[in-house]
Write a protein that holds these residues in place. Structure first.
Motif, mmCIF file in Angstrom:
data_model
loop_
_atom_site.group_PDB
_atom_site.id
_atom_site.type_symbol
_atom_site.label_atom_id
_atom_site.label_comp_id
_atom_site.label_asym_id
_atom_site.label_seq_id
_atom_site.Cartn_x
_atom_site.Cartn_y
_atom_site.Cartn_z
ATOM 1 N N ALA A 10 0.831 -1.215 0.000
ATOM 2 C CA ALA A 10 0.000 0.000 0.000
ATOM 3 C C ALA A 10 0.864 1.262 0.000
ATOM 4 C CB ALA A 10 -0.913 -0.003 1.222
ATOM 5 N N GLY A 11 0.529 2.184 -0.896
ATOM 6 C CA GLY A 11 1.228 3.471 -0.939
ATOM 7 C C GLY A 11 2.579 3.408 -1.630
ATOM 8 N N ASN A 12 2.891 2.295 -2.295
ATOM 9 C CA ASN A 12 4.186 2.222 -2.995
ATOM 10 C C ASN A 12 4.095 2.987 -4.330
ATOM 11 O OD1 ASN A 12 2.829 0.525 -4.748
ATOM 12 N ND2 ASN A 12 4.119 -1.245 -4.422
ATOM 13 N N HIS A 13 5.176 2.966 -5.104
ATOM 14 C CA HIS A 13 5.204 3.750 -6.354
ATOM 15 C C HIS A 13 4.109 3.300 -7.328
ATOM 16 C CE1 HIS A 13 7.080 0.438 -8.638
ATOM 17 N NE2 HIS A 13 7.673 0.149 -7.486
ATOM 18 N N LYS A 18 -1.083 4.311 -10.097
ATOM 19 C CA LYS A 18 -2.457 3.822 -10.307
ATOM 20 C C LYS A 18 -3.499 4.783 -9.738
ATOM 21 C CE LYS A 18 -3.204 0.330 -7.699
ATOM 22 N NZ LYS A 18 -3.220 -0.986 -7.068
ATOM 23 N N HIS A 19 -3.287 5.219 -8.502
ATOM 24 C CA HIS A 19 -4.308 6.046 -7.848
ATOM 25 C C HIS A 19 -4.315 7.483 -8.377
ATOM 26 C CE1 HIS A 19 -4.194 2.828 -4.467
ATOM 27 N NE2 HIS A 19 -5.029 2.497 -5.423
ATOM 28 N N THR A 20 -3.153 7.968 -8.834
ATOM 29 C CA THR A 20 -3.135 9.300 -9.464
ATOM 30 C C THR A 20 -3.971 9.265 -10.743
ATOM 31 O OG1 THR A 20 -0.951 9.801 -8.574
ATOM 32 C CG2 THR A 20 -1.626 11.076 -10.485
ATOM 33 N N VAL A 21 -3.783 8.213 -11.535
ATOM 34 C CA VAL A 21 -4.542 8.087 -12.791
ATOM 35 C C VAL A 21 -6.025 7.879 -12.478
ATOM 36 C CG1 VAL A 21 -4.831 6.762 -14.917
ATOM 37 C CG2 VAL A 21 -2.525 7.190 -14.038
ATOM 38 N N LEU A 22 -6.289 7.034 -11.481
ATOM 39 C CA LEU A 22 -7.683 6.734 -11.110
ATOM 40 C C LEU A 22 -8.431 8.012 -10.698
ATOM 41 C CD1 LEU A 22 -9.762 4.450 -10.579
ATOM 42 C CD2 LEU A 22 -8.778 4.184 -8.296
ATOM 43 N N ILE A 23 -7.795 8.831 -9.905
ATOM 44 C CA ILE A 23 -8.431 10.082 -9.465
ATOM 45 C C ILE A 23 -8.735 10.967 -10.685
ATOM 46 C CG2 ILE A 23 -8.024 12.262 -8.210
ATOM 47 C CD1 ILE A 23 -6.351 10.513 -6.195
ATOM 48 N N ALA A 24 -7.756 11.058 -11.593
ATOM 49 C CA ALA A 24 -7.957 11.897 -12.786
ATOM 50 C C ALA A 24 -9.142 11.393 -13.610
ATOM 51 C CB ALA A 24 -6.682 11.905 -13.629
ATOM 52 N N VAL A 25 -9.248 10.071 -13.737
ATOM 53 C CA VAL A 25 -10.335 9.490 -14.537
ATOM 54 C C VAL A 25 -11.683 9.738 -13.846
ATOM 55 C CG1 VAL A 25 -11.326 7.313 -15.377
ATOM 56 C CG2 VAL A 25 -8.865 7.724 -15.618
#
Ligand code: SAM
Length: 288
Positions: A10-13, A18-25
């Motif tokens: 959790a919270g690795n690179h 993944k989560h940066t892209v997910l938030i943008a989407v």
């Protein structure tokens, strides 16, 4: 049985990418008034403690979210990511890390009747997910089941709202996961051609992993669908570790929202500048 537990990672690179892209989407898709369905086929436990035995032992968040929260970043996508993680924590702390279910749920709208469907197979993580979802008191907005995400996806497409994001984020513990991802996307595009499909995968020296983005490009092109593909490699640490662990991963999106590419053009170089460690570091961004 499954041995993968996302708590170690959790919270690795890879989660940062993944989560940066997910938030943008999700931010793009929730800008329209009509309801959105999000299907997370491999949900994990939902919330993780970065100071417990799992994360503490692996220390993977040190090369991910911890570095990023200490940096000054200017890319809007990275600022959104850091802000969302911060919203789960006390000021100045990063003890709680939201997995994909909580990243998505934080952005969904009650008034628009957005829905989130979660699937997790691991007995312990599925129980933890159920308890975390319960705490949300989100009512019918969020459903979760201990079930096979690849199989369960079929019955949910097309969604009544005709707007959906599907996140496919397996652990790839079993070699057949790679082919199952391709088969799931092929089947899903037949059921619901206009859905947004986001796949995460590890960049590792294994033929199936190497072939996956190529297979996803071919299937998207054959279906006449646009795609976007981003990778982040933090490279090898200077000090030699016995098991260097995962150093790179990628995200592939079919029918990507048009704003995501331009956001990533700014965010990926900055992500690399903060997280890059040494030999082999780099990012790629390509689209159809
Ligand atoms: N999506 C999560 C996030 O971003 O926070 C992380 C998910 S983790 C990479 C993959 C998860 O899939 C593991 O928790 C594993 O137990 C679960 N899993 C493995 N095979 C599955 C299947 N066929 N259906 C649903 N879950 C599965």
């Amino acid at each position: 049985m499954f041995s993968y537990r996302h708590g170690f990672h959790a919270g690795n690179h890879a989660d940062v990418l993944k989560h940066t892209v997910l938030i943008a989407v999700v931010k793009h898709l929730t800008a329209k008034d009509s309801p959105l369905s999000v299907i997370d086929t491999h949900a994990g436990a939902g919330l993780y403690r970065l100071d417990d035995d799992f994360a503490g032992t692996s220390g993977e968040a040190l090369d991910g979210i911890h570095k990023l929260r200490q940096a000054v970043v200017s890319a809007p996508l990275l600022q959104d990511y850091i802000e969302l993680v911060a919203s789960f924590n006390r000021p100045g702390e990063t003890r709680i890390y939201p997995g994909s279910p909580f990243v998505v749920q934080a952005l969904l709208r009650k008034a628009a009747r957005d829905k989130l469907h979660l699937f997790e197979m691991h007995p312990t993580d599925s129980k933890a997910l159920a308890a975390h979802v319960e705490q949300l008191q989100a009512g019918k907005q969020v459903t979760q089941q201990r079930a096979d995400g690849f199989e369960s996806l079929k019955a949910l497409l097309p969604p009544p709202s005709r707007r959906a994001l599907v996140l496919v984020d397996p652990s790839y513990e079993i070699k057949s996961d790679y082919s199952k991802v391709v088969a799931a996307l092929q089947d899903s595009l037949k059921r619901f051609a206009t859905g947004v499909y986001m796949v995460w995968y590890p960049v590792i020296p294994r033929p199936e992993a190497h072939d996956l983005p190529r297979r996803l490009k071919t299937l998207s092109n054959n279906a006449g669908k646009p795609w976007l593909h981003a990778t982040l490699s933090i490279g090898h640490a200077e000090e030699k570790k016995e098991r260097p662990g995962l150093t790179a991963s990628g995200v592939f999106i079919v029918n990507p929202p048009h704003t995501v590419k331009e956001g990533l053009q700014v965010a990926l170089p900055e992500m690399l500048a903060v997280l890059g460690r040494g030999k082999g570091k780099g990012t790629t961004l390509e689209s159809s």
